[in-house]
Every structure is written in structure tokens, then in C-alpha cells.
Design a protein around this motif. Structure first.
Motif, PDB file in Angstrom:
ATOM      1  N   HIS A  37       0.924   4.838  13.636  1.00 50.40           N
ATOM      2  CA  HIS A  37       0.720   4.973  12.199  1.00 50.40           C
ATOM      3  C   HIS A  37       1.593   3.924  11.520  1.00 50.40           C
ATOM      4  O   HIS A  37       2.505   3.377  12.139  1.00 50.40           O
ATOM      5  N   PHE A  38       1.275   3.612  10.271  1.00 49.96           N
ATOM      6  CA  PHE A  38       1.903   2.465   9.639  1.00 49.96           C
ATOM      7  C   PHE A  38       2.511   2.803   8.284  1.00 49.96           C
ATOM      8  O   PHE A  38       1.936   3.553   7.502  1.00 49.96           O
ATOM      9  N   VAL A  66       1.641   5.062   3.506  1.00 48.27           N
ATOM     10  CA  VAL A  66       1.607   5.508   4.885  1.00 48.27           C
ATOM     11  C   VAL A  66       0.150   5.658   5.303  1.00 48.27           C
ATOM     12  O   VAL A  66      -0.606   6.375   4.654  1.00 48.27           O
ATOM     13  N   LEU A  67      -0.243   4.964   6.353  1.00 47.91           N
ATOM     14  CA  LEU A  67      -1.575   5.127   6.924  1.00 47.91           C
ATOM     15  C   LEU A  67      -1.403   5.935   8.198  1.00 47.91           C
ATOM     16  O   LEU A  67      -0.947   5.425   9.212  1.00 47.91           O
ATOM     17  N   GLN A  68      -1.744   7.227   8.108  1.00 52.51           N
ATOM     18  CA  GLN A  68      -1.576   8.103   9.251  1.00 52.51           C
ATOM     19  C   GLN A  68      -2.735   9.085   9.332  1.00 52.51           C
ATOM     20  O   GLN A  68      -3.735   8.795   9.957  1.00 52.51           O
ATOM     21  N   HIS A  69      -2.630  10.223   8.709  1.00 51.13           N
ATOM     22  CA  HIS A  69      -3.646  11.257   8.846  1.00 51.13           C
ATOM     23  C   HIS A  69      -4.741  11.172   7.805  1.00 51.13           C
ATOM     24  O   HIS A  69      -5.907  11.365   8.115  1.00 51.13           O
ATOM     25  N   GLN A  70      -4.371  10.917   6.557  1.00 55.39           N
ATOM     26  CA  GLN A  70      -5.348  11.021   5.489  1.00 55.39           C
ATOM     27  C   GLN A  70      -5.451   9.735   4.696  1.00 55.39           C
ATOM     28  O   GLN A  70      -4.773   9.550   3.685  1.00 55.39           O
ATOM     29  N   PHE A  71      -6.316   8.865   5.180  1.00 57.50           N
ATOM     30  CA  PHE A  71      -6.700   7.674   4.442  1.00 57.50           C
ATOM     31  C   PHE A  71      -8.177   7.465   4.732  1.00 57.50           C
ATOM     32  O   PHE A  71      -8.708   7.998   5.700  1.00 57.50           O
ATOM     33  N   LEU A  85      -6.308   6.552  -0.573  1.00 52.78           N
ATOM     34  CA  LEU A  85      -5.226   7.485  -0.264  1.00 52.78           C
ATOM     35  C   LEU A  85      -5.172   8.546  -1.356  1.00 52.78           C
ATOM     36  O   LEU A  85      -5.649   8.328  -2.471  1.00 52.78           O
ATOM     37  N   SER A  86      -4.552   9.661  -1.040  1.00 51.42           N
ATOM     38  CA  SER A  86      -4.381  10.721  -2.021  1.00 51.42           C
ATOM     39  C   SER A  86      -2.905  10.802  -2.392  1.00 51.42           C
ATOM     40  O   SER A  86      -2.039  10.838  -1.527  1.00 51.42           O
ATOM     41  N   GLY A 180      -1.241  10.975   0.532  1.00 54.61           N
ATOM     42  CA  GLY A 180      -0.405   9.822   0.804  1.00 54.61           C
ATOM     43  C   GLY A 180       1.048  10.136   0.524  1.00 54.61           C
ATOM     44  O   GLY A 180       1.383  10.986  -0.286  1.00 54.61           O
ATOM     45  N   GLU A 181       1.878   9.429   1.213  1.00 54.41           N
ATOM     46  CA  GLU A 181       3.305   9.637   1.063  1.00 54.41           C
ATOM     47  C   GLU A 181       3.927   8.286   0.812  1.00 54.41           C
ATOM     48  O   GLU A 181       3.600   7.317   1.472  1.00 54.41           O
ATOM     49  N   VAL A 182       4.764   8.165  -0.169  1.00 54.57           N
ATOM     50  CA  VAL A 182       5.440   6.922  -0.473  1.00 54.57           C
ATOM     51  C   VAL A 182       6.904   7.116  -0.143  1.00 54.57           C
ATOM     52  O   VAL A 182       7.541   8.048  -0.618  1.00 54.57           O
ATOM     53  N   VAL A 183       7.405   6.243   0.718  1.00 54.23           N
ATOM     54  CA  VAL A 183       8.804   6.319   1.124  1.00 54.23           C
ATOM     55  C   VAL A 183       9.412   4.932   1.031  1.00 54.23           C
ATOM     56  O   VAL A 183       8.710   3.937   0.966  1.00 54.23           O
TER      57      VAL A 183
END
Length: 192
Positions: A37-38, A66-71, A85-86, A180-183
């Protein structure tokens, strides 16, 4: 010592951006393999970046996705990528030129690349910048309650034009509350 007239620093960054482009194109075709994941950090002010006004206000300089589960709808063009993304349960489409990327990190294998945004030998084509400008104007008109101008491209078609080529897209993932998650990319950089 001689001056670097070949600009090796720029050549290397462009080559590494090409690697990110190939990685994302492969994921667009086949999906994320294994635990990969990225985290992708980009300059939200870079030419050609298209994000909603809501996200621009929240992340005025830099954003990490984050490109992982939900994109969904990952589309790779010649000069940019687009992805859905959400954010807080609200679906968004982002268009990010490869030249705007500041960092790429795959924590599953501890692989990281850092870039100096805008430091590239490749100029963004005028069509990309114009298409992004038209999309931003259309989104603003819709937000203001004004109808879309006649003959204006639909968002997806304009985004495909902006990204350079009609790109292959991944199968849609469910858009749930996880979103989506922004970190901060700093959280993953080695401390020295």
C-alpha cells in the motif's frame, strides 16, 4: 570541481517519478498485490493539481493520501494520475501531476522516495493546465449553484484529457466510512 551542466539531480528525479508512474499503472491494471500500500505526499499548490476547495482549505500546502483498501478509478496518464478517495465519508476525485509528488512510501517493504516538487525537466503540457483550470471553474460554478456551461466536458472525460491519455482504471472499491486517511510523511521518515 566542475559545474553539473547535465543536471543529474533532475534526471534522477524524473527517472524515479517514472518508476512511481509504472508502479501506479501496474496497480491500476491488477490491483494492490499482497500487503503493498502507498502513502503519496504531494504539493497542493503545484501546477496541475486538482482537489476540491474543501480539501484545499484543509491542506493548503501539502497532502498525503493513502492508497490501500478504499480507493477507486485509479487512472494513470502521461503526466498525472487521478484517483477517487473518501474523506470523512465524502467521495472526492483528485488529479495529481507526477511533478507535484513530494514523497512515495510503501510501508509493507519500507520503500521510500523523496522528491523536490517542481524540480523536473518535464514541462506540464498546456492542455493539462487548461483542463484542470476548466474543471476547477466548473466545480466552483456548481458549488455556487450555477449551471454548467454548454459544451463543457463531463468531469471524468475532462480529467482523462488532463491526465494525458485515456488510462486504464481499476475496479471500483466500495466507498465506506473508513475512507481516505491523510497523514504526515514525516511520521515515516527515519529519525537521525
Amino acid at each position: 570541481m566542475s559545474e553539473d551542466l547535465l543536471r543529474y539531480d533532475i534526471l534522477i528525479q524524473d527517472a524515479l517519478r517514472g518508476a512511481v508512474k509504472k508502479i501506479l499503472a501496474e496497480v491500476g491494471r491488477t490491483g494492490l498485490p499482497g500487503d503493498h500500500h502507498f502513502y503519496i505526499a504531494f504539493d497542493t499548490n503545484a501546477p496541475g493539481v486538482r482537489i476540491s476547495q474543501r480539501l484545499k482549505e484543509r491542506y493548503p500546502q501539502e497532502m498525503t493520501i493513502v492508497l490501500q483498501h478504499q480507493f477507486w478509478d485509479l487512472a494513470i496518464g502521461e503526466h498525472a494520475f487521478e484517483v477517487g478517495l473518501s474523506f470523512g465519508g465524502v467521495p472526492e476525485k483528485l488529479l495529481v501531476p507526477f511533478s507535484a509528488i513530494k514523497g512515495f512510501f510503501d510501508p509493507s517493504v519500507q520503500f521510500a522516495l523523496e522528491f523536490d516538487p517542481g524540480k523536473t525537466a518535464e514541462e506540464l503540457p498546456e492542455e493539462l493546465l487548461e483542463a484542470v483550470e476548466e474543471l476547477a471553474k466548473a466545480e466552483q460554478e456548481q458549488a455556487d449553484g450555477q449551471p454548467k456551461a454548454d459544451g463543457q466536458d463531463d468531469s471524468k472525460e475532462a480529467a482523462e484529457a488532463a491526465s494525458g491519455d485515456k488510462a486504464e482504471t481499476a475496479a471500483e472499491a466500495p466507498a465506506g466510512d473508513g475512507g481516505g486517511e491523510v497523514v504526515s510523511l514525516d511520521a515515516f521518515r527515519k529519525k537521525t
